[in-house]
Design an enzyme around this catalytic site. Structure first.
Site, mmCIF file in Angstrom:
data_model
loop_
_atom_site.group_PDB
_atom_site.id
_atom_site.type_symbol
_atom_site.label_atom_id
_atom_site.label_comp_id
_atom_site.label_asym_id
_atom_site.label_seq_id
_atom_site.Cartn_x
_atom_site.Cartn_y
_atom_site.Cartn_z
ATOM 1 N N TYR A 22 21.411 -29.128 2.673
ATOM 2 C CA TYR A 22 21.213 -29.847 4.045
ATOM 3 C C TYR A 22 22.353 -28.992 4.904
ATOM 4 O O TYR A 22 23.474 -29.158 4.705
ATOM 5 C CB TYR A 22 21.773 -31.413 4.017
ATOM 6 C CG TYR A 22 21.443 -31.971 5.203
ATOM 7 C CD1 TYR A 22 20.341 -32.679 5.517
ATOM 8 C CD2 TYR A 22 22.462 -32.007 6.239
ATOM 9 C CE1 TYR A 22 20.019 -33.161 6.857
ATOM 10 C CE2 TYR A 22 22.228 -32.769 7.291
ATOM 11 C CZ TYR A 22 21.190 -33.188 7.835
ATOM 12 O OH TYR A 22 20.885 -34.035 8.906
ATOM 13 N N HIS A 67 20.194 -35.507 -11.286
ATOM 14 C CA HIS A 67 20.591 -34.295 -11.863
ATOM 15 C C HIS A 67 22.173 -34.715 -12.285
ATOM 16 O O HIS A 67 23.138 -33.777 -12.333
ATOM 17 C CB HIS A 67 20.745 -33.117 -11.055
ATOM 18 C CG HIS A 67 20.343 -31.901 -11.750
ATOM 19 N ND1 HIS A 67 21.355 -31.274 -12.586
ATOM 20 C CD2 HIS A 67 19.358 -30.980 -11.721
ATOM 21 C CE1 HIS A 67 20.907 -30.042 -12.857
ATOM 22 N NE2 HIS A 67 19.462 -30.042 -12.433
HETATM 23 C C1 GCO Z 1 14.347 -29.781 -13.438
HETATM 24 C C2 GCO Z 1 15.732 -29.697 -13.854
HETATM 25 C C3 GCO Z 1 15.909 -28.163 -13.603
HETATM 26 C C4 GCO Z 1 17.359 -27.699 -13.965
HETATM 27 C C5 GCO Z 1 17.291 -26.426 -14.363
HETATM 28 C C6 GCO Z 1 18.775 -25.826 -14.828
HETATM 29 O O1 GCO Z 1 14.279 -31.225 -13.457
HETATM 30 O O2 GCO Z 1 13.321 -29.182 -13.450
HETATM 31 O O3 GCO Z 1 16.720 -30.162 -13.111
HETATM 32 O O4 GCO Z 1 15.644 -27.700 -12.249
HETATM 33 O O5 GCO Z 1 18.235 -27.778 -12.998
HETATM 34 O O6 GCO Z 1 16.405 -26.141 -15.571
HETATM 35 O O7 GCO Z 1 18.780 -24.475 -15.374
HETATM 36 MG MG MG Z 2 15.897 -32.360 -13.974
#
Ligand code: GCO
Ligand code: MG
Length: 398
Positions: free
Chosen positions: A157, A206
């Site tokens: 953002y 995440h």
């Molecule tokens: C998702 C994941 C990935 C991870 C990545 C790390 O849900 O696909 O969070 O985007 O961030 O695999 O390397």
């Molecule tokens: Mg993920």
């Protein structure tokens, strides 16, 4: 005549910018080989060394058909067990052995795993952008292409006057958790309002929030009826999932950065999650993933295997075959690889009308073009996104 392991080779390539690791297991049968994915994008060299120096000498001359026995042998052969790197190394070999077995049987892998129990592997697509309008546009395009479920997020953002990034994954330097909470709620509300209840909605937290904030966010999101909220807490804080369960009905998905079956087992048997979504190339391959799928089935948990770009299309295909044969398949993550990756991996899964399709060739169906792969050498770039900091400069550990 038994099929014996004649050689084990490792290839590194980065056609989409992410380091990928491919394992090729050759046999004593002319033309019979298997391919597996051992990708840990941030540690490919360590995985390669382990395969070449520890697993290759262990495996050469052994009966390739004894997959379970070889898995156990590899798993415990270093005395200290588990962890990433070792898990990736074993995964690469394991998938290659299943590929060999299915080729010998003359069957696509799903047939060997018990056969199809569904007609389509529904996928969800990523609709990430730095503005709400751009996210809505991407979602519109995904839905128009037949996709029935979208995962939305602000990747950054950086509007006028903003000092940092509200960053969920890439490109970021500074991360403001409370701002993330506010912005993601209004983004999800906007997507729901625009596309209605028919479209599945996913958000990936995440492991970024403090656990207590993750509980709050899950509660706030309850009226939006998400397909799931992904990774609300880190593997170190799984006990907090109990609080989310006590407080609301927002479905949870977790597991992409688990490397131990014990983490998976605990969240499944405690009823902490609705979806288990491990990285098959980290947990040891198809052999443990099948067991996990069965365990999850018996506890009413579905699969949503990790399908990011930091794994090869070989792993994606293996997940697809398992998904076709698992009654408790839930949904498949699908990013979409580039043309360059398609050239390196002929036969890779495709997506049409919101569903992933696999070839009917014996094995997992994905091949590997060594000459194409050599055009995209691996790199030693340090991952920037894992060094994200709070506004006061504190390192924020995902
Ligand atoms: C998702 C994941 C990935 C991870 C990545 C790390 O849900 O696909 O969070 O985007 O961030 O695999 O390397
Ligand atoms: Mg993920």
């Amino acid at each position: 005549m038994s099929t014996l392991i004649a050689d084990v080779r490792v290839f590194l390539t980065a056609p989409d910018g992410q380091n990928l690791l491919v394992v090729r297991v050759d046999t004593n049968q002319p033309g019979l080989y298997g391919l597996g994915c051992g990708t840990n994008a941030y540690r490919v060299h360590a995985v390669r060394e382990m395969i070449l120096h520890n697993l290759r000498p262990l495996l050469i001359g052994r009966d390739a058909s004894r997959i379970e026995d070889l898995w156990q042998l590899m798993y415990q052969s270093g005395y200290w067990r588990g962890g990433p790197v070792a898990g990736n190394a074993v995964s690469g070999i394991d998938m290659a052995l299943w590929d060999i077995k299915a080729k010998e049987a003359g069957m696509p892998l799903y047939a060997l795993l018990g056969g199809c129990c569904r007609d389509r592997l529904t996928v969800y697509r990523h609709c990430n952008a730095s503005t709400r309008e751009a996210v809505l546009e991407k979602a519109e395009a995904a839905i128009a292409s037949g996709c029935r479920c979208v995962r939305v997020a602000y990747t950054a953002y950086d509007g006028p006057g903003e000092s940092g990034y509200l960053c969920l994954q890439d490109h970021g330097t500074t991360y403001d958790p409370h701002r993330h909470m506010r912005e993601i709620v209004s983004l999800l509300e906007a997507v729901r309002a625009r596309f209605g209840e028919e479209v599945g909605l996913i958000t990936d937290t995440h492991e970024r929030l403090d656990p207590a904030d993750a509980v709050t966010l899950a509660c706030v999101l309850e009226p939006l009826h998400l397909t799931f909220m992904e990774d609300p807490v880190s593997p170190e804080q799984l006990a907090w999932l109990a609080r989310i369960r006590q407080r609301c009905a927002t479905p949870i998905a977790i597991g992409e950065n688990f490397v131990s079956l014990r983490d998976c087992r605990d969240v499944i048997v405690n009823g902490y999650t609705d979806y288990i979504r491990c990285h098959l190339s980290a947990i040891g391959g198809l052999t443990p993933a099948r067991k996990l799928a069965h365990l999850a089935e018996s506890f009413g948990v579905k699969t949503a295997w990790h399908g990011a770009l930091d794994m090869t299309p070989i792993a994606l295909a293996v997940q697809g075959h398992l998904g076709l044969a698992s009654p408790n398949f839930g949904i498949q993550e699908y990013y979409g690889y580039s043309e360059a990756t398609a050239d390196v991996f002929p036969g890779m899964p495709q997506v049409e009308d919101g569903a992933m399709t696999l070839t009917e060739r014996p094995g997992h169906g994905v091949d590997f073009d060594e000459a194409q792969a050599a055009k995209y050498p691996p790199h030693d770039r340090v991952a920037a996104w894992t060094e994200m900091r709070l506004p006061d400069g504190t390192l924020h550990t995902p």
